[in-house]
Design an enzyme around this catalytic site. Structure first.
Site, mmCIF file in Angstrom:
data_model
loop_
_atom_site.group_PDB
_atom_site.id
_atom_site.type_symbol
_atom_site.label_atom_id
_atom_site.label_comp_id
_atom_site.label_asym_id
_atom_site.label_seq_id
_atom_site.Cartn_x
_atom_site.Cartn_y
_atom_site.Cartn_z
ATOM 1 N N HIS A 180 78.496 34.368 49.613
ATOM 2 C CA HIS A 180 79.321 33.723 48.590
ATOM 3 C C HIS A 180 79.746 32.302 48.969
ATOM 4 C CE1 HIS A 180 79.453 37.135 45.941
ATOM 5 N NE2 HIS A 180 79.827 37.927 46.911
ATOM 6 N N ASP B 66 84.589 44.039 45.810
ATOM 7 C CA ASP B 66 83.422 44.659 45.195
ATOM 8 C C ASP B 66 83.581 46.174 45.121
ATOM 9 O OD1 ASP B 66 81.877 42.526 44.413
ATOM 10 O OD2 ASP B 66 80.908 42.293 46.361
#
Ligand SMILES: [Mg+2]
Ligand SMILES: [Mg+2]
Ligand SMILES: [Mg+2]
Ligand SMILES: [Mg+2]
Ligand SMILES: [Mg+2]
Ligand SMILES: [Mg+2]
Lengths: 256, 256, 256, 256, 256, 256
Positions: C47, C174
């Site tokens: 990310h 997540d």
């Protein structure tokens, strides 16, 4: 804790420091050179393919095994010298110093007031060298003026007398050109006038109590220069070593 | 007009092509290697510090003196192979090919339909090689599969039979590891089992009419491999040549 | 000599290692984080704005003060794991591991044969860590699988049983999404189901003798996680810490 | 349509603009700082790890939320000032201005003839700001001279009288060094002589009708400076905010 | 073997060389421009988004089809000129030359002693152009001074008389500004005073035996300038050509 | 607040969106294209010289004037799609989609659970689009599958039925190759079979209620495609427009 191995060696009575120029813009190449056993590495922002941002990347890979990171700036400008130091260099080589005024510009940029005019802001040197950096750096840094023009040779004694100057460094290729000797390859054997100048510079530097260094074409020349009184030498460059070895390897593989 | 010197030499009856790996991310280093006399240079995107954008920069410096630009991709992925070709590579080495299916993925990525599945878009290869590129490239490109695992060795004959495969290339370091011989340094003298495998691969490739290449530690090994029937060799790498020469230079300068 | 501080701490009976994610592509930012007192830094190629070449630059600035360099790869691909290790990482975090097959791909890429299938070529790790690297690295490296999907949670015991797996690492943001809890902010207080999962993972990892780590929003959560049995934590990120501090500083300057 | 928020705020009767320095070479870091609520951001090409190309990348991420992009050049050179403006900066801070001649070099570089000597070629500023750029920019740009040396302090009135000068900006760290006060940390509380100088500069700038800004260590200092008549302030830097927050976070996680 | 096509064409009796400016920092864009049919390309380090490292990357893509690589430096500094040459440029355009002293600084930087003061170190030019480089380059290089200020116009005859000057180059946009004509767009039709100056410069250059070039807005202006005696022209730029074509394409696609 | 102009236009009854491909790695070139009047720009990571880090730099320059930033990924890999979105893309074009499984991989990567499997971490999209990003993005993003192979054409109806698919996009060059028509130049006039396929795709997409787009060689083709029912088009590319204009300019300047 800062330990400038180049400074330490030239401070020893019979020390002789061995380095080379980094001309490549590869940081990993610099990491390999850092592991190759040199006392110092001179990042060449003058003739190498190395700009300000690349120099920063190379500095990150130097010093892990004790090698001192030195930067040759593209010209004798204070902002380039100061940025090299902010980024972690422990010494600056300024090219083409023609007179004492040039040497004084260099030395002023290398140290904080009152010893010089370096501006405050050690963005990378601070975290890398730790809290003692500001107190220690002025005593550790090396201000090194290149002698490589006729004007510089003529002004040698005045340059050597510049307060704050730590060393001089001879560029034999440019010196040969400056003495109107043409492309000598930078070796004293190429021309007696070049040999004479190289010898004289060592002698006068010693007389002034200033360490002299010189760029050498090969290890044999470095040993010879040590015999003349030189205290440190760069021998070839990363790319030069590679190119020579590559050409030989290709030839030998073909059985030529 | 495309002239792939590696392809040309291995097409000759007794040709033997000499190259090396580029592991450095310096394009100027690549320019110097391009001038060093190799038949081809293998840009190493697998183990070198070279990513897609760096590979593009290096390709710009290769070929000026006739040297063929080859790319070893990080893995056998069609998009990496296709990008290397779009950017100007004249051959692709795919690592760790374990079976004929892997070889077929490689060969499909190397050529346009109907001979393969390469996607249209030669952004740099077009202007660099000129108008004839699209017509000429499928006949000029080299699809090269690495044999360097036990699985690959076991599947060698099937791999050699893959339509569109132009050559195989042996990675002796990984092959030694794959054969459970430990770190051999990649030289056949290190272990008889490695030597036996290296010899067998050359023989089987010759039998299949496919050129075999191999990575070598030094020129002497390359000449020995030529004797075994290998048709091309990489010898060391840019950074390896530099590091070895640098350590020797520093030692000699100190008179050690 | 390799010393992986993260590995060392989680091997201690009551050790707890503190780290954070690097999401910035600034190597100098990494140098400052390296000096900030963490046990490890996790370079985030998933990310963060960090690609292969940037990761290499960041690795050059990590470890000077003993901090362990870890890399989270963008996906569980062997070539990315192997490149991270070649460039000097001492551990790899693979995201989104859904099953034991995924964990096995990761562990195979982390070690040389016969323990795995890592390909030989430690271009930067070799010179940086020195001659003993090849012998030492397999025992020093960390293969860390992320548990952050419902599938991964369901397969947890099988994943924990994967030979060569050194640790698991929980991604609570997540995981919350995967459990259909929406954007929880990644904190167990946001939802009991998330809290329950986080607790259960620690328990099961401990039962399997595998160290568990987790990403935390702040130091208080890290301390709480330690209480649950987690052995290491990342707390926020370089850019997150900066952005929060910046907004507060601007507000305070205005007297808001 | 150009809206220079820094210029607008200091034109207001009681406006006070809040900014900080960007020292990181990460454009995404700049994007986060752009969203943090500052009135302006000063890209630091003097002490930050930011060169010409990096500055361009950072400028691309500034202004989306109304923040004004300002550049501190590495030295007072017209070509650096002109490039910063061509690339989209709305103001230039020139360091180490020692006299009116230096200020005049700065102001000349900031505007086109007949108001200055800026060379035509707004390569990025043109498309980014649109068709009205050429007509509007001379009235929108800010030429800001740093007062941070003894010489500059001595020449303050002459500097303030330079036609085209829009503001001055105090560098307290360097000013403390220049006044032979040593490393003060740049805070007026560190030394009465520094405090006195800082107060005097604000007064004299106000008298000359020129806005004064100053670099501050923290928000409290910025509010105090506002009380002295300063019209804008930079508070710390991106990397400084991050490093402080990181060290605190690591400490707190360990429960230290 | 060096062949400077720009030098060759302006040495012909009625030669007229056509080029353009590269302002983009994309090397692949440069490769496409290299294939577009120009006699020379002028890499614009003054107004283009091109710094020292980018210039190096662009030079790697120029010359494959015989186009001469020329560099416009950001300012008339010897180190920038020398680096451009070391990196492979065959000519340097120095902007904003106001007097003969400025022209002499340029010419000195372009050639080695005894003809100038160029420092030895052709890191990329050496391997790229081969062994004959040092002997050939002084006769091949072009030192080109820009005439684009009132001061430069006033000093034109002295500038033209500078030993070692190979050509002058007119910047009509800046010249119009310098003559207090405002933003003319750089076309002689915009203002009679600009037209008169442009005509006079060509005449005086011809009288002095120095080739004159000029920047043009479009091909028609280039042909007109040829009629006035100009010997070479840049027409627009890479990014300008692209932007104009893009706006037209988008409009036409909408049927506007 | 997110406004995806491409999404908005294709949602209109008779909207037709005009874009082009960015193949250059110059962010400033992207800034100029952003100002040229397109509805969207498609950053081409497949055939352009654009990698992950370059894509990030280009995204920083797109959207200032309302243009939608779209990314074509090099291959249909979830991590590439997710990184493009994290970095600020508002749509992803996946090349070479051969079947519904491929389309499902794409759509899953484009949205967070429960609508997909996008991993949390919008490092740049978060600060750039602001606080509402997480809530808004799933409704704003565009998942676009390329139809450009025979397999894809055969599977068209299944692909069109993929939940979450927002549009298809035809690559006529590759489609022509896939249909064994050779290098058609990507224009329907080149071959009736290509024209037939292009027409059929538009019809079937319309029947499925999915917007279809297509790559066009010029504005006239785009208008013709609109007539066939296509809802958006890319016309050429940045580098293609530049190269064509440059060749014409050089020719015209010579009076050829
Ligand atoms: Mg020299
Ligand atoms: Mg291998
Ligand atoms: Mg995650
Ligand atoms: Mg200062
Ligand atoms: Mg001009
Ligand atoms: Mg296609």
């Amino acid at each position: 804790m800062i330990d400038n191995r180049l400074r330490r060696i030239i401070a020893e009575a019979d020390g002789f420091a061995v380095g080379t120029f980094l001309m490549s813009d590869s940081a990993t190449s610099a990491a390999m050179m850092d592991a190759a056993g040199y006392d110092f590495l001179a990042i060449d922002r003058q003739h190498g393919v190395i700009d300000d941002a690349t120099c920063l990347r190379l500095l990150a890979e130097i010093g892990r095994h004790g090698t001192a990171p030195i930067v040759r700036v593209p010209a004798n400008r204070p902002e380039d010298t100061m940025r090299a130091l902010d980024h972690g260099a422990l010494g600056v080589i300024a090219p083409l110093i023609d007179d004492a005024a040039g040497a004084a510009i260099l030395t002023a940029a290398c140290r904080f007031p009152p010893h010089g005019g370096r501006s405050f802001g050690p963005v990378r040197a601070g975290p890398v060298y730790g809290r003692g950096y500001l107190k220690a750096i002025d005593a550790q840094v090396l201000a090194i003026a290149m002698i490589e023009t006729r004007a510089g040779l003529d002004a040698l004694d005045a340059i050597l007398a510049t307060p704050g100057l730590d060393a001089i460094f001879v560029g034999p290729n440019d010196l040969g050109l400056g003495l109107r000797l043409g492309f000598t390859g930078g070796h004293p054997d190429a021309d007696p006038a070049l040999a004479e100048a190289i010898t004289a510079i060592a002698t006068r530097a010693k007389g002034a109590g200033i360490a002299a260094g010189i760029h050498c074409t090969d290890p044999a020349m470095a040993r010879a220069m040590r015999g003349l009184g030189y205290r440190f030498a760069t021998i070839g460059s990363d790319l030069g070593l590679m190119a020579t070895a590559a050409a030989a390897s290709a030839d030998q593989a073909r059985g030529d």
